[in-house]
Write an enzyme that holds these catalytic residues in place. Structure first.
Site, PDB file in Angstrom:
ATOM      1  N   GLU A  26      -7.384  -7.049  37.053  1.00  0.00           N
ATOM      2  CA  GLU A  26      -6.158  -6.787  36.280  1.00  0.00           C
ATOM      3  C   GLU A  26      -4.923  -6.773  37.175  1.00  0.00           C
ATOM      4  OE1 GLU A  26      -4.791  -2.951  35.260  1.00  0.00           O
ATOM      5  OE2 GLU A  26      -6.667  -1.979  35.806  1.00  0.00           O
ATOM      6  N   ASP A 139      -1.866   9.834  21.497  1.00  0.00           N
ATOM      7  CA  ASP A 139      -1.822   8.898  22.622  1.00  0.00           C
ATOM      8  C   ASP A 139      -3.223   8.645  23.162  1.00  0.00           C
ATOM      9  OD1 ASP A 139      -1.207   7.293  24.745  1.00  0.00           O
ATOM     10  OD2 ASP A 139       0.190   8.694  25.705  1.00  0.00           O
ATOM     11  N   ASP A 143      -7.141   0.525  25.671  1.00  0.00           N
ATOM     12  CA  ASP A 143      -8.327   0.092  26.425  1.00  0.00           C
ATOM     13  C   ASP A 143      -9.600   0.398  25.623  1.00  0.00           C
ATOM     14  OD1 ASP A 143      -6.541  -0.464  28.459  1.00  0.00           O
ATOM     15  OD2 ASP A 143      -7.299   1.067  29.854  1.00  0.00           O
ATOM     16  N   LYS A 160      -9.301   8.894  35.144  1.00  0.00           N
ATOM     17  CA  LYS A 160      -8.657   9.956  35.920  1.00  0.00           C
ATOM     18  C   LYS A 160      -8.573  11.221  35.100  1.00  0.00           C
ATOM     19  CE  LYS A 160      -5.949   7.573  39.333  1.00  0.00           C
ATOM     20  NZ  LYS A 160      -5.490   6.222  39.018  1.00  0.00           N
TER      21      LYS A 160
HETATM   22  N1  PSU Z   1      -5.828   4.280  35.135  1.00  0.00           N
HETATM   23  C1  PSU Z   1      -5.762   4.280  36.474  1.00  0.00           C
HETATM   24  N2  PSU Z   1      -4.980   3.351  37.103  1.00  0.00           N
HETATM   25  C2  PSU Z   1      -4.279   2.409  36.402  1.00  0.00           C
HETATM   26  C3  PSU Z   1      -4.405   2.402  34.987  1.00  0.00           C
HETATM   27  C4  PSU Z   1      -5.173   3.364  34.399  1.00  0.00           C
HETATM   28  O1  PSU Z   1      -6.394   5.121  37.107  1.00  0.00           O
HETATM   29  O2  PSU Z   1      -3.561   1.597  37.004  1.00  0.00           O
HETATM   30  C5  PSU Z   1      -3.707   1.334  34.199  1.00  0.00           C
HETATM   31  C6  PSU Z   1      -4.731   0.300  33.679  1.00  0.00           C
HETATM   32  O3  PSU Z   1      -4.113  -0.965  33.663  1.00  0.00           O
HETATM   33  C7  PSU Z   1      -4.990   0.772  32.256  1.00  0.00           C
HETATM   34  C8  PSU Z   1      -3.632   1.296  31.864  1.00  0.00           C
HETATM   35  O4  PSU Z   1      -5.442  -0.249  31.389  1.00  0.00           O
HETATM   36  O5  PSU Z   1      -3.126   1.913  33.035  1.00  0.00           O
HETATM   37  C9  PSU Z   1      -3.705   2.259  30.718  1.00  0.00           C
HETATM   38  O6  PSU Z   1      -2.420   2.582  30.303  1.00  0.00           O
HETATM   39  P1  PSU Z   1      -2.202   3.339  28.916  1.00  0.00           P
HETATM   40  O7  PSU Z   1      -2.698   4.731  29.135  1.00  0.00           O
HETATM   41  O8  PSU Z   1      -0.733   3.260  28.659  1.00  0.00           O
HETATM   42  O9  PSU Z   1      -3.020   2.581  27.900  1.00  0.00           O
HETATM   43 MN    MN Z   2      -0.676   5.372  25.559  1.00  0.00          MN
END
Ligand code: PSU
Ligand code: MN
Length: 308
Positions: A26, A139, A143, A160
């Site tokens: 990614e 939220d 994914d 995380k």
């Molecule tokens: N978690 C991590 N590092 C990251 C991401 C998530 O530990 O860089 C990134 C990934 O690209 C993941 C995205 O798909 O953040 C998720 O963001 P959101 O919570 O806005 O969906």
């Molecule tokens: Mn989000």
């Protein structure tokens, strides 16, 4: 009239045509997850790790509206260094293409694009998931929903602890996303080896993951994703006390600054990198490289089997 299609890098196109192993990577971790200037160096190291294990890396991203599977070094450099690179989830891909944007793909978008290109294995660091307070904010990372309908194996180190880990595991179950621990029955917490939750299944080798992928494909029953959760060894994890302090402080700052929506994840990642003075970055890099190596070995095993 413009026509829109996936642009495959030459090396990726050749490998897919010949049935050689390919690993999707990614770009959101490059543009939004890791600080500059380390991000570009790490992006290249991830690709090299995949090569060293015998597979072809396919870093996915959008350059000037073109959706590229297998960014070349100039394109990777652009997404790592220019300002204004959008964070693209699946729903954003068409809009970003039509408006000629530069964009980095999340786990959701990378998985969807990789599967469309015929790539079956993807390496990342951590998955997005259910945010703390999701009961009020709704939220939850796209994914999760995307993996429910995308046939790809994602090698990650769990999620995380900036997220609600228990709720994320429940949602993965509800959505029908397979989860296996790699040589463990405990779900990893990214910086931490163990996030505190049991897993039903563990696998012992890249060959066994290839068997799982073959069974899924040959059954033709389940067409969702498989998470391969690959923990850091205990002696390589972030100091748990430093981790807990940093997390508490990061969540407090999030509230103070009123950060919401897609900015939440990058905000907390940046906080970890600055507040731990590089300690979390070193751990983060180690995690990604280990996952890239395992994903490449899974892709090699699948290619030997002739199933991916
Ligand atoms: N978690 C991590 N590092 C990251 C991401 C998530 O530990 O860089 C990134 C990934 O690209 C993941 C995205 O798909 O953040 C998720 O963001 P959101 O919570 O806005 O969906
Ligand atoms: Mn989000």
């Amino acid at each position: 009239m413009t026509t829109f299609h996936l642009r495959l890098g030459t090396e990726v196109a050749d490998a897919l045509r010949d049935g050689r192993p390919v690993v999707a990577l990614e770009s959101t971790i490059v543009s939004h997850g890791l600080p500059r200037p380390d991000n570009l160096r790490v992006a290249r190291e991830i690709e090299q790790t995949v090569r060293d294990a015998g597979a072809v890396p396919a870093t996915i991203g959008m350059v000037g509206g073109e959706l590229v599977v297998g960014l070349d070094d100039a394109q990777l450099t652009r997404l790592a260094t220019v300002d204004g690179v959008a964070k693209l989830s699946v729903r954003d891909l068409a809009v970003a293409a039509a408006t000629g944007a530069d964009g980095a793909t999340t786990v959701a978008a990378t998985s969807a694009v990789a599967a469309a290109a015929g790539i079956g294995v993807f390496a990342t660091g951590g998955l997005g998931g259910v945010h703390r307070e999701a009961a009020q904010t709704f939220d939850e990372s796209a994914d999760l929903g995307t993996l429910a309908r995308t046939p790809i194996a994602v090698v990650c180190a769990g999620v995380k602890s900036i997220l609600d880990v228990g709720a994320t595991l429940e949602r993965l179950e509800t959505l029908g996303v397979g989860v296996v621990g790699y040589r463990t029955r405990r779900f990893p917490g990214f910086y931490l080896t163990d996030a505190g939750f049991d897993l039903d299944w563990s696998v012992d080798s890249p060959e066994q993951v290839a068997e799982v992928l073959a069974a899924r494909e040959q059954h033709g029953v389940h067409s969702g994703g498989l998470l391969v959760a690959n923990p850091l060894p205990v002696d390589e994890q972030l100091d748990p006390a430093l981790h807990d302090r940093t997390l508490t402080e990061g969540l407090a700052r999030l509230h103070r600054d009123g950060v919401t929506g897609k900015a939440v994840t990058p905000f907390l990642l940046a906080h970890f990198h600055s507040a731990t003075e590089g300690a979390s970055l070193a751990v983060n890099i180690r995690i990604i490289l280990r996952n890239a190596d395992l994903a490449a070995r899974i892709a090699v095993a699948s290619a030997r089997r002739g199933t991916a």
